[in-house]
Design an enzyme around this catalytic site. Structure first.
Site, short mmCIF file in Angstrom:
data_model
loop_
_atom_site.label_atom_id
_atom_site.label_comp_id
_atom_site.label_asym_id
_atom_site.label_seq_id
_atom_site.Cartn_x
_atom_site.Cartn_y
_atom_site.Cartn_z
N SER A 31 40.66 37.42 40.40
CA SER A 31 39.81 36.52 39.62
C SER A 31 40.29 36.01 38.36
CB SER A 31 38.54 37.24 39.41
OG SER A 31 37.53 36.42 38.48
N TYR A 77 32.52 43.64 35.89
CA TYR A 77 33.57 43.04 36.96
C TYR A 77 34.68 42.72 36.30
CZ TYR A 77 34.86 39.24 39.98
OH TYR A 77 35.59 38.48 41.16
#
Length: 228
Positions: A129, A142
């Site tokens: 990501s 995250y």
């Protein structure tokens, strides 16, 4: 002659499903995920795919599933979760849940199939990501998991010189997961501002099908806004 075999996790939807479709012309596929019905539906549409339903966080079930494999050329880690919020509100269960899915399960599956990947001089792709390159407020848990995933990829690449290891860092992608993220952010869902899952999948396929002398180590993709 047989075609190379690719295992794609998180294949029931989103980037995982798109990656499976992108690799289907060149690979026989194992479709990993927990939604057996969705995996079966995708497998039926591809013709070169077999559902591989397993809970990646269940180490016993994972080991049993891997024991049935006799060949693997490509492993694409696409499964993941995103729970947002300030660090002051992130309890131990949130940290454990996120790291278990996004890091520990990845490491364990890779460890279990490593003999097969070594035998094929194979390829590990980790769908990371933009949060694996930069941590923003509200994204701490995250981002920490994705920074750890990037470190895992870097170490694996250095330790296993016969393997190709690719980290893929997309920005926001038009998926069900992104809808959940935007709901957590209380923001509007604007798919014209996001990458398509197919665009990420094509980047993955490009790395996987690169000529043997080429090792694509990192891919960074950012959305190009389009008219609504």
């Amino acid at each position: 002659m047989t075609r190379p075999v690719a295992l794609v996790t998180g294949a029931s939807r989103g980037i995982g499903a798109a990656t499976a479709r992108a690799l289907a012309p060149t690979h026989d596929l194992l479709l990993g995920g927990r939604d057996g019905a969705a995996l079966a539906g995708l497998a039926g549409s591809l013709g070169s795919a077999t559902p591989w339903p397993v809970d990646l966080t269940d180490t016993g079930a994972l080991a049993a599933a891997v024991s049935g494999l006799d060949r693997l050329d490509v492993l694409v880690h696409s499964a993941g979760i995103a729970e947002l919020g300030p660090l002051a509100e992130a309890d131990a269960d949130t940290w454990r849940r996120t790291l278990d899915v996004n890091v520990v399960a990845v490491a364990e599956l890779t460890r279990l199939v490593l003999p097969l990947l070594r035998a094929s001089r194979g390829h590990v792709v980790l769908v990371n990501s933009g949060a694996g390159l930069r941590a923003n407020p509200g994204w701490g848990v995250y981002a920490a998991s994705k920074f750890a995933l990037r470190a895992f990829a870097d170490a694996l690449r250095a330790e296993e010189e016969d393997l190709r290891v690719t980290s893929v860092h997309p920005g926001r992608v038009d998926t069900d997961m992104q809808r959940g993220v935007r709901a957590q952010e209380s923001g509007d869902y604007q798919p014209n501002l996001y990458l398509s899952a197919d665009s990420v999948a094509r980047a993955v396929a490009g790395a996987v099908t690169a000529t043997d002398d080429a090792h694509v180590t990192e891919i960074v993709l950012r959305p190009r806004p389009r008219p609504a």
